[in-house]
Design a protein around this motif. Structure first.
Motif, PDB file in Angstrom:
ATOM      1  N   HIS A 182       0.850  -1.188   0.000  1.00 53.82           N
ATOM      2  CA  HIS A 182       0.000   0.000   0.000  1.00 53.82           C
ATOM      3  C   HIS A 182       0.887   1.240   0.000  1.00 53.82           C
ATOM      4  CE1 HIS A 182      -3.365   2.648   0.667  1.00 53.82           C
ATOM      5  NE2 HIS A 182      -2.740   3.185   1.704  1.00 53.82           N
ATOM      6  N   LEU A 237      -6.010   3.539  -5.373  1.00 53.63           N
ATOM      7  CA  LEU A 237      -6.029   3.426  -3.908  1.00 53.63           C
ATOM      8  C   LEU A 237      -4.655   3.115  -3.325  1.00 53.63           C
ATOM      9  CD1 LEU A 237      -9.362   1.423  -3.474  1.00 53.63           C
ATOM     10  CD2 LEU A 237      -9.018   3.907  -3.350  1.00 53.63           C
ATOM     11  N   GLN A 266      -0.058   8.553  -4.135  1.00 54.88           N
ATOM     12  CA  GLN A 266      -0.154   7.094  -4.080  1.00 54.88           C
ATOM     13  C   GLN A 266       0.102   6.405  -5.414  1.00 54.88           C
ATOM     14  OE1 GLN A 266      -4.195   7.424  -2.200  1.00 54.88           O
ATOM     15  NE2 GLN A 266      -3.339   5.993  -0.721  1.00 54.88           N
ATOM     16  N   ALA A 310      -6.940   8.387  -1.523  1.00 51.71           N
ATOM     17  CA  ALA A 310      -7.773   7.923  -0.408  1.00 51.71           C
ATOM     18  C   ALA A 310      -6.922   7.154   0.587  1.00 51.71           C
ATOM     19  CB  ALA A 310      -8.915   7.036  -0.907  1.00 51.71           C
ATOM     20  N   THR A 356     -12.129   3.832   0.756  1.00 51.31           N
ATOM     21  CA  THR A 356     -11.754   3.129  -0.473  1.00 51.31           C
ATOM     22  C   THR A 356     -12.984   2.791  -1.315  1.00 51.31           C
ATOM     23  OG1 THR A 356     -11.790   1.013   0.708  1.00 51.31           O
ATOM     24  CG2 THR A 356      -9.691   2.156   0.578  1.00 51.31           C
ATOM     25  N   SER A 385     -14.241   5.909  -3.000  1.00 45.03           N
ATOM     26  CA  SER A 385     -13.279   6.321  -4.023  1.00 45.03           C
ATOM     27  C   SER A 385     -13.525   5.576  -5.326  1.00 45.03           C
ATOM     28  CB  SER A 385     -11.849   6.055  -3.535  1.00 45.03           C
ATOM     29  OG  SER A 385     -10.917   6.311  -4.555  1.00 45.03           O
ATOM     30  N   THR A 386     -13.730   4.272  -5.247  1.00 45.12           N
ATOM     31  CA  THR A 386     -14.006   3.468  -6.439  1.00 45.12           C
ATOM     32  C   THR A 386     -15.287   3.933  -7.118  1.00 45.12           C
ATOM     33  OG1 THR A 386     -12.890   1.571  -5.436  1.00 45.12           O
ATOM     34  CG2 THR A 386     -14.379   1.122  -7.271  1.00 45.12           C
TER      35      THR A 386
END
Length: 705
Positions: free
Chosen positions: A87, A340, A369, A406, A421, A424-425
């Motif tokens: 991540h 993400l 990210q 996010a 998350t 966000s999607t």
């Protein structure tokens, strides 16, 4: 755990890992209180998850740099000890989750094989120092800030002045006045500048201090418009010493640098910082930027395997939105969108091997990210795209409105209120299906956090959301606080987003749809979103979105958070964004003794400044223990020093020539010489021994009652 120790080449890291293993064992045996152990593991990058019994490991990558070997090593470690997922964070770290506590020393040792650390990635320390990902290849930069960011990282890692502060410290280095590392929202931020003095170019920085996001965003103060480069690290050290001594320690919600400056006033804060310069180890700290190794491009004659591009139209969009010409003529940088921030270890290894022939051995984790690949020849761009396409990471629109930032939210975080998350999607789907042309729009930024603490940076987003909750008819449903108008202005100036309205979480897509449609219909030609927001005003957008707050039309689905199957319930745990306050007298005395031991080690190694600071910490920790034994709680180190005078010296409980304040604060009245270090250590030792004698005397008296 014996096997891995002899494999470590760095004795300093070996000592860290052995100490961690020892502390885990003592904790399991009940010899270290849970609260104290929490602060110990946090300072070693080990962070509790929402799920009981497992840990998140934060891997510290200064300014986001990974070599290809390090990327592969992290992937292998994730496979062995975690879930096989990497991540990427907004602090340019890599996090892996669901790790057994007992495995963390072994994991750390594996990472160290490729010079990767987890030390001080969490806790009340100097966190990962971030920088503009394009530093070193930025066509607009006055000079490469990377050597200076690296020097700051190395200088403050394991530095006694910042091992146990009241809260964390975040720093950034931007590569140019565009301020892409957001200096205005950091505890300390630096923007490179040059001046011509006597015909010579002098490097320096615009320095900002006291910014921060969280629940109460505050923009940073300008400390210097131009501070010579060799004076930057000494200034940071002086600031950290003031923060350590005067910063809040009881209420962590008020313990950040921004609150200390607000309490003291910037003028008094600056006076205290200036006062510290006598005591600091280095009055100037030269960084030999000329000796910094140049990044080696991939060989120009690299042989690449046969490849095909499945979607030529997407390639053109990717080339337009994700690539740019470096300041080094003939080379390109290429950004990789990582939805993400999650990329698997399998895909990571696949990309490492596929890209190795055509990119530099320097990959940067970006603050939104993603990833940055460097030194790509124009002829190799199609091959790079094909490798990304085969891996499923070739989406265009890097850093556009479609590239949403996010935090992990309720997936793993203790503090999260609702999913970040999942929403966000859903928002990315709205853009992809209804506003596909916006993949080219890099003006509007969407950022999402699972709570008000802004790990997803919602406070500086053009369109921001943070997790919340609402009540209706005795039931709780997930909600989103909508924020508008944040972003970068430039040269250290930023905008904090306004809290406009709160809506049920499942209406988030309709919020975005409404905002974008309204902007498309009413914005003037070439008017940027934040300019449009300013022209219309906050009330206009409140009224625009108000119909979406109507709770009379709720359906069952509104009570289920994004990506969840059960009805929503707030389940906020204990946050570990900083270690907790320890109120156990004996634990504090143990800490005082430990710091005394570290002071002796530093003294024997001729590290006089470090020894002096350890002796200072012994005074403070020991005095705090005695005060707590009397029922006196203190929230700053200055408070401890003054209250010890009030409750012990002035009452005659403690015999002392002069005051405790005068004794302890010799630290910032003297140069860090050998003579002072030895004298100060002797005084700290005597003070600690006297405190232990007093405690034993009190214990005997209690036992006799």
């Amino acid at each position: 755990m014996q096997g891995f120790r002899t494999e470590l080449e760095n004795p300093v890291v070996e000592k860290d890992i052995i100490e961690l293993e020892k502390k885990i064992r003592l904790f399991r045996e009940g010899q270290i209180p849970e609260e104290k152990f929490r602060s110990l593991r946090l300072a070693r990058g080990i962070y509790g998850q929402r799920q009981a019994g497992v840990q998140m490991i934060r891997i510290k990558l200064p300014y986001g740099k990974m070599t290809l070997e390090q990327w592969k090593r992290i992937s292998d470690v994730s496979d062995e000890y975690s879930t096989g997922n990497l991540h990427l964070t907004t602090r340019q770290d890599v996090q892996i989750h669901f790790v057994s506590l007992e495995k963390t020393p072994e994991l750390w040792a594996k990472l160290d094989a490729d010079d990767i650390t987890i030390r001080e990635a969490c806790g009340n320390t100097v966190r990962n120092i971030t920088a503009s990902d394009i530093a070193g290849i930025d066509p607009d930069e006055p000079f490469d800030v990377t050597p200076y960011a690296d020097a700051a990282f190395r200088y403050f890692l394991r530095n006694p002045i910042c091992q146990d502060m009241g809260r964390k410290i975040k720093m950034s280095f931007s590569s140019s006045d565009k301020d892409t590392a957001w200096s205005f929202m950091h505890d300390m931020g630096a923007i490179p500048k040059v001046r011509i003095v006597d015909g010579k170019e002098v490097r320096g920085f615009k320095v900002l201090v006291g910014g921060g996001l969280g629940a109460q965003p505050i923009l940073a103060h300008v400390a210097y418009e131009f501070l010579e480069a060799e004076k930057l690290i000494p200034y940071i050290e002086a600031v950290l010493r003031v923060f350590d001594r005067h910063g809040e320690r009881a209420s962590r919600h008020k313990a950040r640098m921004k609150f200390l400056i607000a309490k003291l006033g910037f003028e008094e804060f600056t006076r205290l910082v200036t006062e510290e310069f006598t005591a600091i180890r280095n009055k100037v700290y030269e960084v030999d930027a000329a000796a910094w190794p140049e990044t080696a491009p991939a060989p120009a004659n690299a042989v690449v395997p046969a490849y095909t591009i499945k979607d030529p139209q997407k390639y053109e969009a990717w080339k337009a939105t994700n690539t740019f010409e470096q300041k080094q003529a003939g080379y390109y940088g290429a950004y990789v969108r990582v939805p993400l921030g999650n990329i698997s270890s399998v895909i990571s290894r696949q990309l490492v091997e596929a890209l190795r022939p055509v990119i530099a051995n320097d990959v940067r984790v970006t603050a939104n990210q993603g990833l940055l690949l460097k030194y790509i020849l124009p002829a190799h761009l199609p091959y790079v795209f094909s490798a990304l396409e085969a891996a499923g990471f070739a989406e265009p629109g890097f850093n556009s409105i479609a590239d949403i930032t996010a935090c992990p939210g309720t997936d793993t975080c203790n503090l999260a209120i609702s999913s970040s998350t999942g929403i966000s999607t859903a928002l990315e789907l709205v853009i992809q299906e209804e506003f596909p042309a916006l993949v080219y729009n890099k003006d509007i930024k969407i950022k999402i956090s699972g709570c008000m603490n802004s790990c997803g940076q919602h406070g500086i987003a053009s369109i921001g959301f943070h997790g919340s909750s609402m009540k209706n008819g005795g039931k709780v449903l997930p909600a989103l606080q909508v924020l508008l108008g944040g972003g970068i202005v430039g040269n250290g100036v930023g905008r904090v987003a306004d809290k406009v309205i709160k809506v049920p979480s499942k209406r988030g897509p309709e919020v975005l749809r409404t905002l974008l449609q309204n902007y498309a219909e009413n914005a003037q030609e070439n008017e940027k979103f934040n300019d449009y927001y300013d022209r219309q005003g906050e009330r206009y957008f409140y009224d625009l979105l108000k119909p979406l707050t109507d709770l009379a039309s709720l359906v069952d689905e509104d009570f289920i958070d994004w990506g969840q199957g059960d009805k929503f319930a707030t389940a906020i745990g204990v946050g570990e964004c900083a270690s907790v306050v320890i109120d156990l007298v004996q634990t504090l005395l143990f800490e005082g003794e430990e710091k005394l031991e570290w002071g002796k080690v530093a003294l024997d190694a001729n590290q006089y400044a470090d020894s002096i600071y350890h002796s200072y910490s012994t005074f403070v920790q020991t005095a705090k223990a005695l005060l707590l034994g009397e029922g006196v709680a203190c929230n700053t180190q200055t408070g401890v020093i003054n209250d010890f005078d009030k409750h012990f010296v002035q009452t005659g409980k403690w015999a002392l020539e002069g005051t405790f304040n005068e004794l302890v604060l010799q630290i910032n009245k003297n140069e860090p010489s050998e003579a002072f270090a030895k004298a100060y250590y002797k005084q700290a030792t005597e003070f600690y021994q006297q405190a232990q004698a007093l405690r034993q005397k009190e214990a005997v008296a209690i036992a006799a009652e």
